[in-house]
Every structure is written in C-alpha cells, then in structure tokens.
Design a protein around this motif. Structure first.
Motif, PDB file in Angstrom:
ATOM      1  N   PHE A  20      -8.335  -1.113  -0.041  1.00 21.48           N
ATOM      2  CA  PHE A  20      -7.290  -1.451  -1.017  1.00 21.48           C
ATOM      3  C   PHE A  20      -7.327  -2.908  -1.452  1.00 21.48           C
ATOM      4  N   LYS A  21      -7.842  -3.808  -0.621  1.00 16.42           N
ATOM      5  CA  LYS A  21      -8.045  -5.222  -0.981  1.00 16.42           C
ATOM      6  C   LYS A  21      -6.796  -5.844  -1.592  1.00 16.42           C
ATOM      7  N   ILE A  22      -5.734  -5.882  -0.794  1.00 13.70           N
ATOM      8  CA  ILE A  22      -4.483  -6.508  -1.225  1.00 13.70           C
ATOM      9  C   ILE A  22      -4.577  -8.010  -0.983  1.00 13.70           C
ATOM     10  N   ILE A  54       0.836  -1.210   0.000  1.00 10.90           N
ATOM     11  CA  ILE A  54       0.000   0.000   0.000  1.00 10.90           C
ATOM     12  C   ILE A  54       0.864   1.252   0.000  1.00 10.90           C
ATOM     13  N   ALA A  55       1.935   1.228   0.798  1.00 10.44           N
ATOM     14  CA  ALA A  55       2.827   2.390   0.879  1.00 10.44           C
ATOM     15  C   ALA A  55       3.454   2.718  -0.473  1.00 10.44           C
ATOM     16  N   VAL A  88      -7.371   3.205   8.323  1.00 10.32           N
ATOM     17  CA  VAL A  88      -6.482   2.544   9.284  1.00 10.32           C
ATOM     18  C   VAL A  88      -6.306   1.089   8.890  1.00 10.32           C
ATOM     19  N   LEU A  89      -5.062   0.663   8.763  1.00 12.90           N
ATOM     20  CA  LEU A  89      -4.720  -0.747   8.577  1.00 12.90           C
ATOM     21  C   LEU A  89      -4.534  -1.342   9.968  1.00 12.90           C
ATOM     22  N   SER A  90      -5.541  -2.046  10.455  1.00 19.35           N
ATOM     23  CA  SER A  90      -5.532  -2.491  11.850  1.00 19.35           C
ATOM     24  C   SER A  90      -4.798  -3.815  12.021  1.00 19.35           C
ATOM     25  N   SER A  91      -3.789  -3.771  12.896  1.00 23.39           N
ATOM     26  CA  SER A  91      -3.139  -4.992  13.363  1.00 23.39           C
ATOM     27  C   SER A  91      -3.162  -5.018  14.889  1.00 23.39           C
TER      28      SER A  91
END
Length: 365
Positions: free
Chosen positions: A301-303, A79-80, A165-168
């Motif tokens: 983004f659905k990676i 994503i980055a 937010v990409l939650s981990s």
C-alpha cells in the motif's frame, strides 16, 4: 534458597516468599518487570504494598499494543479506510488512538474493520473473499510472532494474493538494552517475561546481564511466581552477581521453542522499529523477509506518513522507562483515562497506567 511452587496463589506460599525477601534484602533495590501481564498481576494482588519498603518495582514497556507507534496506527487507519479492504486485528488494537481517530471510530464510520482471534482467521477471510484485500495488523512480542509467520506461510501455501500483514512486531532484549543506555535509568535487576522466553529461550539474556551488570530472573505471572522472581533478583543483587536465573522452569527452557523460533527466522528479519513513548530502537522490530514480500502490507500500500508526535501533556514515555510511576504524570486519571488515553501506557488494558487506574480505586473518587 530452594522453593517448590505447587500452588501459586495460596497464602502460605506468598507469606513464605515475602519473609524470605525481607530476610534477604538489606539495601534499597529497584527491579523492573518487562511484561504487562506481570504489571497487572502486581497491581491486582497489591504485591508492591506487601514488599518491604526498600524494594521498589519499576514498570517497563511491557505491552506491545502500548508501544505500537502512532504513525503505524495512522497507517493502519488509512489502509482500513480504503475501498475493497477488510482490515483485521486483535481486539485490543481497536481503540488505540492515531491522528485523532482509531480503528473503532473508522469502523463506526463504515470501514470494514473486524476483530479476529488469530492471524489464521484473517487468512481464512482472504480465502473466502478473493475479490477483497484482507490485511492483518500484526502486533506483539516474540510470543505472537510465530503464529504470524505461520499465517504468512499458510497464505503462501494457498497461493493467496489478497492477504498481507502490517507488521508492528517488536523484540524485548533490544528494548532492555536501549533502556540500560540511559544514564538516568534506575533499573538494578530485571524480571524477564516468562511467555516471551518460553518461545525464544533465554540464551540472549546471558550477555545482556553481564554487559549491564543486571541480574535477570525469568518470571511467571502468578503472585508466587513474581515474588520468587523478585527473591532471585535480590539474592543476586546482595551477592553482586549478574546472571540469568530461571524462576519459571515449569514453562521455560534455555533453548525455548526451537520450532517456533525457526519459523520466525524463515519469515521475518530484524529491523529498526519506532516504539510509542520511546522512539526508534535499533534492531527491535520484525519485518517480513524478501521471500515473502508479497504479504507485506507496507510494500503493497506504500502509505507515506509524517513522523508521529507524542502528546506533550502525557509523561508515559517516562513511565515506560521506569523513571516515574503513573501517579507522577499530571494527566493520569484526569485528562488521560482508559476511555480517553493520551499516551502509550494507557492505550491498552495491559499498560502500566491502565493497571494503576483499574486497581487503585482512590483515583476515581
């Protein structure tokens, strides 16, 4: 035993607690601390060397950076590297490896990766850059989850459509329960993380203690705090009691921070989560609820990524489970160092392997 702790590093208090531990402990006992901050305090102040030989400390999966799965790190890196993305994260995530790269390496190659001190900083960036997608990499235990929830609510209030937010985010009690299921586990008592319990309280730990015959002591981070927690564990072990004692009452209450936990529950719900070195642990993660799915990076983004593969040379999974110390891993201090981490416990400065490397100079001779 009653013990007041007005100063937490003074020699006389430490010596008093050590004497009490020696006097109270007869059998050999193994006690796990579940927090990287406690692990570093133990290593920094050489507390293991001060304890009697029959007391063994086990270092658990106490660093959320360390246990962030490689597949999630790879998702973050992909994503980055996308055009028009400003990718933000805490500083300790920048060097964590994933698929041969890191956020730091792709930043050096031109990706717009920025270190921030709070997810609210990322919200501000989104407001200032309406034509860019601003992503925040959300990592942490229950301690940091409330501020992540606050950032999502603030983005909703501002009606931002370019923030996610990409939650981990991960939860501590499910990880403890998973470790206790292992028939080879050596955990006889637990030092629970005081900063986590300051947010959540410790009501969930009562059943955990009873179900697993596991004495639990809510513990702080100074030398006297940790020794006081150890004493409380040993006292229970010698009495064959399995309950929760609050050895950090100056900061932790049974109910925790009700406003913080209420905010968490409004924005997040539990989910299964992969932990680096441990695998998938049921109901151990926090994902964004449907009401706020606009701010969920994974949906935006659905990676699609393949399942992550752990480095076979590294035994950090066994370190995280408390089965071995870092010294027992053949890669430790040789092919695996803080500058070139192979496994979970070395990827962050708070990991057990990183602590052993930093505070044990003999390995660098």
């Amino acid at each position: 035993m009653e013990m007041a702790l007005p100063t937490f590093r003074e020699k006389e208090y430490v010596e008093t607690l050590l004497k009490a531990i020696r006097k109270r402990s007869d059998a050999p006992w193994s006690i796990m601390e579940i927090c990287g901050g406690q692990t570093h305090a133990i290593a920094r102040y050489r507390l293991e060397e001060l304890l009697p030989a029959n007391i063994r400390l086990i270092h658990g999966p106490g660093c959320p950076v360390c246990v962030t799965s490689e597949s999630t790190v790879k998702e973050a890196i992909e994503i980055a590297c996308m055009p028009n993305v400003i990718f933000t994260t805490f500083g300790d995530m920048l060097r964590v490896p994933g698929g041969g790269n890191s956020l730091m390496s792709v930043r050096a190659a031109g990706a717009d990766v920025r270190m921030v001190y709070s997810p609210l900083d990322a919200v501000r960036l989104a407001a200032e850059n309406p034509d860019r997608e601003v992503v925040f990499f959300g990592i942490g235990f229950e301690t940091t989850a409330p501020v992540h929830a606050l950032a999502i609510q603030e983005a909703s209030r501002l009606q931002l459509r370019n923030f996610s937010v990409l939650s981990s985010l991960v939860l501590v009690p499910p990880a403890i329960r998973e470790l206790m299921k292992d028939p080879e586990n050596q955990i006889q008592a637990l030092l629970a993380a005081g900063h986590v319990c300051a947010v959540t309280g410790y009501h969930d730990y009562h059943q955990l203690a009873l179900n697993n015959h596991l004495p639990v002591s809510i513990t702080g981070f100074e030398p006297a705090d940790i020794l006081w927690g150890i004493y409380n564990c040993i006292d229970q072990l010698e009495k064959k009691e399995y309950s929760v004692r609050n050895a950090y009452s100056r900061m932790v209450k049974e109910e925790g921070n009700v406003r913080a936990t209420s905010l968490m529950s409004r924005v997040f719900e539990t989910c299964d989560r992969e932990w680096r070195g441990l695998g998938v642990i049921p109901e151990s993660g926090l994902r964004i609820r449907k009401d706020y799915e606009l701010y969920d990076t994974s949906l935006r983004f659905k990676i699609n990524l393949k399942e992550s593969q752990e480095n076979k040379e590294c035994r950090s999974g066994e370190v995280l489970k408390g089965k071995i110390t870092p010294f027992a891993c053949p890669a430790f201090g040789t092919s695996c160092t803080p500058d070139h981490p192979l496994g979970a416990a070395m990827v962050s400065s708070e990991g057990a392997c990183a602590a052993y490397f930093k505070y044990n100079p003999i390995i660098r001779k």
